[in-house]
Design a protein around this motif. Structure first.
Motif, PDB file in Angstrom:
ATOM      1  N   PRO A 147      41.780  49.105  48.147  1.00 33.78           N
ATOM      2  CA  PRO A 147      40.885  48.980  46.829  1.00 33.78           C
ATOM      3  C   PRO A 147      39.773  49.044  47.160  1.00 33.78           C
ATOM      4  O   PRO A 147      39.722  48.023  48.673  1.00 33.78           O
ATOM      5  CB  PRO A 147      41.555  47.524  45.858  1.00 33.78           C
ATOM      6  N   HIS A 148      39.372  50.225  47.013  1.00 38.65           N
ATOM      7  CA  HIS A 148      37.125  49.601  47.194  1.00 38.65           C
ATOM      8  C   HIS A 148      36.751  48.547  46.435  1.00 38.65           C
ATOM      9  O   HIS A 148      37.398  47.843  45.305  1.00 38.65           O
ATOM     10  CB  HIS A 148      36.812  50.771  46.149  1.00 38.65           C
ATOM     11  N   PHE A 149      35.817  47.655  47.456  1.00 40.07           N
ATOM     12  CA  PHE A 149      35.717  46.571  47.308  1.00 40.07           C
ATOM     13  C   PHE A 149      34.998  46.757  48.420  1.00 40.07           C
ATOM     14  O   PHE A 149      35.102  46.254  50.107  1.00 40.07           O
ATOM     15  CB  PHE A 149      36.555  45.453  46.906  1.00 40.07           C
ATOM     16  N   ASP A 150      33.143  46.561  48.124  1.00 42.09           N
ATOM     17  CA  ASP A 150      32.713  46.065  49.622  1.00 42.09           C
ATOM     18  C   ASP A 150      32.080  44.842  50.047  1.00 42.09           C
ATOM     19  O   ASP A 150      32.265  43.974  49.134  1.00 42.09           O
ATOM     20  CB  ASP A 150      30.996  46.758  48.583  1.00 42.09           C
ATOM     21  N   TRP A 151      32.844  44.743  51.099  1.00 39.95           N
ATOM     22  CA  TRP A 151      32.668  43.695  51.812  1.00 39.95           C
ATOM     23  C   TRP A 151      31.286  42.798  52.544  1.00 39.95           C
ATOM     24  O   TRP A 151      30.433  43.976  52.424  1.00 39.95           O
ATOM     25  CB  TRP A 151      33.737  43.967  53.456  1.00 39.95           C
ATOM     26  N   PHE A 152      30.944  41.733  51.353  1.00 36.99           N
ATOM     27  CA  PHE A 152      29.672  41.421  51.550  1.00 36.99           C
ATOM     28  C   PHE A 152      28.979  41.907  52.945  1.00 36.99           C
ATOM     29  O   PHE A 152      28.124  41.989  52.356  1.00 36.99           O
ATOM     30  CB  PHE A 152      29.748  39.698  50.934  1.00 36.99           C
ATOM     31  N   ALA A 235      28.924  44.424  36.151  1.00 36.10           N
ATOM     32  CA  ALA A 235      29.856  43.065  36.541  1.00 36.10           C
ATOM     33  C   ALA A 235      31.233  43.014  37.113  1.00 36.10           C
ATOM     34  O   ALA A 235      32.027  42.295  37.845  1.00 36.10           O
ATOM     35  CB  ALA A 235      29.553  41.627  36.105  1.00 36.10           C
ATOM     36  N   ASP A 236      32.745  42.946  35.703  1.00 32.57           N
ATOM     37  CA  ASP A 236      33.137  43.365  35.598  1.00 32.57           C
ATOM     38  C   ASP A 236      34.731  44.558  36.246  1.00 32.57           C
ATOM     39  O   ASP A 236      35.093  43.689  36.870  1.00 32.57           O
ATOM     40  CB  ASP A 236      33.569  43.581  33.781  1.00 32.57           C
ATOM     41  N   GLU A 237      33.677  45.196  36.318  1.00 37.29           N
ATOM     42  CA  GLU A 237      34.014  45.899  38.012  1.00 37.29           C
ATOM     43  C   GLU A 237      34.205  45.736  39.062  1.00 37.29           C
ATOM     44  O   GLU A 237      35.340  45.693  39.876  1.00 37.29           O
ATOM     45  CB  GLU A 237      33.243  47.952  37.256  1.00 37.29           C
ATOM     46  N   ILE A 238      33.194  45.073  39.522  1.00 36.50           N
ATOM     47  CA  ILE A 238      32.956  44.669  40.461  1.00 36.50           C
ATOM     48  C   ILE A 238      34.202  43.059  40.552  1.00 36.50           C
ATOM     49  O   ILE A 238      35.026  42.824  41.418  1.00 36.50           O
ATOM     50  CB  ILE A 238      32.196  43.615  40.868  1.00 36.50           C
ATOM     51  N   ARG A 239      34.246  42.189  39.951  1.00 40.48           N
ATOM     52  CA  ARG A 239      35.744  41.342  39.914  1.00 40.48           C
ATOM     53  C   ARG A 239      36.834  41.970  39.853  1.00 40.48           C
ATOM     54  O   ARG A 239      37.836  41.260  40.861  1.00 40.48           O
ATOM     55  CB  ARG A 239      35.363  40.237  38.466  1.00 40.48           C
ATOM     56  N   GLU A 240      37.439  43.317  39.147  1.00 36.80           N
ATOM     57  CA  GLU A 240      38.542  43.588  38.832  1.00 36.80           C
ATOM     58  C   GLU A 240      38.706  44.102  40.561  1.00 36.80           C
ATOM     59  O   GLU A 240      39.765  44.167  40.924  1.00 36.80           O
ATOM     60  CB  GLU A 240      38.605  44.748  37.311  1.00 36.80           C
ATOM     61  N   GLN A 241      37.349  44.977  41.684  1.00 35.71           N
ATOM     62  CA  GLN A 241      37.704  45.214  42.344  1.00 35.71           C
ATOM     63  C   GLN A 241      38.071  44.268  43.452  1.00 35.71           C
ATOM     64  O   GLN A 241      39.166  44.165  44.218  1.00 35.71           O
ATOM     65  CB  GLN A 241      36.501  45.595  43.106  1.00 35.71           C
ATOM     66  N   ALA A 242      37.733  43.079  43.027  1.00 32.67           N
ATOM     67  CA  ALA A 242      37.772  41.772  44.404  1.00 32.67           C
ATOM     68  C   ALA A 242      39.269  41.211  43.649  1.00 32.67           C
ATOM     69  O   ALA A 242      40.219  41.160  44.722  1.00 32.67           O
ATOM     70  CB  ALA A 242      36.958  40.793  43.530  1.00 32.67           C
ATOM     71  N   ARG A 243      39.857  41.508  42.827  1.00 32.55           N
ATOM     72  CA  ARG A 243      41.476  40.942  42.596  1.00 32.55           C
ATOM     73  C   ARG A 243      42.329  41.807  42.954  1.00 32.55           C
ATOM     74  O   ARG A 243      43.546  41.558  43.865  1.00 32.55           O
ATOM     75  CB  ARG A 243      41.478  40.582  41.252  1.00 32.55           C
ATOM     76  N   ALA A 244      42.014  42.719  43.564  1.00 31.59           N
ATOM     77  CA  ALA A 244      42.765  44.801  43.460  1.00 31.59           C
ATOM     78  C   ALA A 244      42.590  44.082  45.404  1.00 31.59           C
ATOM     79  O   ALA A 244      43.677  44.060  45.782  1.00 31.59           O
ATOM     80  CB  ALA A 244      42.287  45.653  43.354  1.00 31.59           C
ATOM     81  N   ALA A 331      39.998  37.772  47.715  1.00 32.93           N
ATOM     82  CA  ALA A 331      38.962  39.060  47.945  1.00 32.93           C
ATOM     83  C   ALA A 331      38.157  39.137  49.069  1.00 32.93           C
ATOM     84  O   ALA A 331      37.601  39.904  49.661  1.00 32.93           O
ATOM     85  CB  ALA A 331      38.219  39.592  47.806  1.00 32.93           C
ATOM     86  N   TRP A 332      38.003  37.347  49.693  1.00 31.66           N
ATOM     87  CA  TRP A 332      37.661  37.086  50.959  1.00 31.66           C
ATOM     88  C   TRP A 332      38.023  37.343  52.166  1.00 31.66           C
ATOM     89  O   TRP A 332      37.641  37.132  53.313  1.00 31.66           O
ATOM     90  CB  TRP A 332      36.939  35.918  50.935  1.00 31.66           C
ATOM     91  N   GLY A 333      39.477  37.321  51.138  1.00 28.16           N
ATOM     92  CA  GLY A 333      40.902  36.760  52.879  1.00 28.16           C
ATOM     93  C   GLY A 333      41.669  35.790  52.084  1.00 28.16           C
ATOM     94  O   GLY A 333      41.889  35.478  51.190  1.00 28.16           O
TER      95      GLY A 333
END
Length: 350
Positions: A147-152, A235-244, A331-333
């Motif tokens: 999934p697309h999620f930008d690692w901080f 913000a909702d999109e970022i959160r769903e990407q993080a969960r994925a 999402a962090w690991g």
């Protein structure tokens, strides 16, 4: 109410015929608009690249663009008459930063694939829909895509701070005061606060947050940040990407041991939950950790020395449990250890 459905090129549209009241083949991205998508809505920042926000019908009633002077006058009039109760999300978009354009050839080609049935709206997971070939053609039945999620830590400092500010403002339904924002980000000194000041104004110019009243210099002065509907959407999109991303970590490493659960409450009740991760370990064995305190609507990541690293959040109206927060923190690991504590971390005044 429309779903947000992504094309292979990354463009978001509204629902297809299964999920809209008119049976339209592809609809406007606006949540309550059944019109056919005809144009692309773009945000044009003062600096940096133009951002594509999705396919909309031209002059969409939910995304109407008006002259900047008209928008500013309406904002001032509403704030004067209603104060903090004024609903900023009802304002049109300012033509200073927003515009509609025609489809590119690539975008138009994928829209045409929808219209001829080569792509259909496909449920991926709760809240996530994508345009795919019918009957899963071309996709392995059990294929797990990243999934697309930008690692901080891969984001630029500016983009990372932007995401962190947006997440924290989204976590405060009644608005987030500047002083508390500085404390949550551990940026209370002037030099550390100045980038936050710049970020809040950039987000405001993009129509993602509102600042009231407007501070006149980059000090931590009394003002409140409020989300707009566009800000909540992002913000909702970022959160769903993080969960994925959290689920993806676990799927990619199925042989990891079960999460170790430790109760350090001494029978006094759980107020804070701490998580350690398999991947966030220094060469010396020190562990980064994430914390969530009950009643808060965000989870923060810390260095082994307890310095702030990152934050993820959710809307206050969402009911959450420590399990759902753990899914987001994933999402962090992959989580290796979960510790229940009665002592609040950080101190309650933060």
């Amino acid at each position: 109410m429309q779903n947000r459905v992504k094309l292979p090129c990354g463009l978001s549209t509204g629902s297809g015929p299964r999920f809209n009241s008119r049976g339209s083949l592809v609809t406007c991205s606006a949540a309550f608009c059944d019109n056919e998508a005809t144009h692309i809505l773009e945000f044009v920042p003062r600096e940096g690249n133009t951002e594509r926000w999705g396919a909309y019908c031209e002059n969409c009633p939910e995304r109407r663009i008006a002259p900047a002077a008209e928008v500013d006058a309406a904002r001032e009039r509403g704030s004067r008459l209603q104060g903090q109760d004024f609903d900023l999300t009802r304002l049109p978009l300012s033509d200073e930063h927003w515009r509609y354009r025609e489809f590119t050839d690539e975008e138009r080609a994928e829209i045409e694939q929808i219209k001829v049935g080569a792509l259909v709206e496909t449920y991926i997971k709760p809240g996530v829909f994508e345009w795919h070939p019918p009957n899963g053609q071309g996709q392995g039945e059990h294929q797990v895509t990243e999934p697309h999620f930008d690692w901080f830590e891969e984001l630029t400092p500016e983009r990372r701070l932007e995401r962190q500010v947006l997440q924290l403002v989204a976590a405060h339904d009644g608005g987030l005061e500047a002083q508390r924002l500085g404390k949550l980000l551990e940026r209370t000194h002037r030099n550390a606060w100045e980038p936050v000041y710049d970020t809040t104004w950039d987000l405001a110019r993009r129509g993602l947050i509102e600042v009231s009243p407007k501070p006149d210099d980059p000090e931590v002065k009394p003002c409140t940040y409020m989300m707009t509907s566009a800000g909540h959407e992002l913000a909702d999109e970022i959160r769903e990407q993080a969960r994925a991303r959290g689920r993806y970590w676990r799927q990619q490493q199925p042989d990891l041991p079960q999460i170790e659960e430790i109760d350090n409450t001494e029978g006094r009740g759980e107020r804070t939950v701490t998580w350690h991760f398999h991947n966030l370990v220094t060469a010396s064995g020190s562990l980064s950790f994430a914390t969530w305190t009950r009643g808060e609507h965000f989870v923060r990541l810390w260095t082994p020395e307890a310095a702030f690293r990152d934050v993820l959040a959710w809307r206050p109206r969402r009911l959450v449990s420590s399990d759902s927060v753990q899914e987001l923190a994933g999402a962090w690991g992959p989580v290796g250890r979960r510790i229940s504590r009665h002592r609040i971390f950080p101190a309650p005044d933060v």
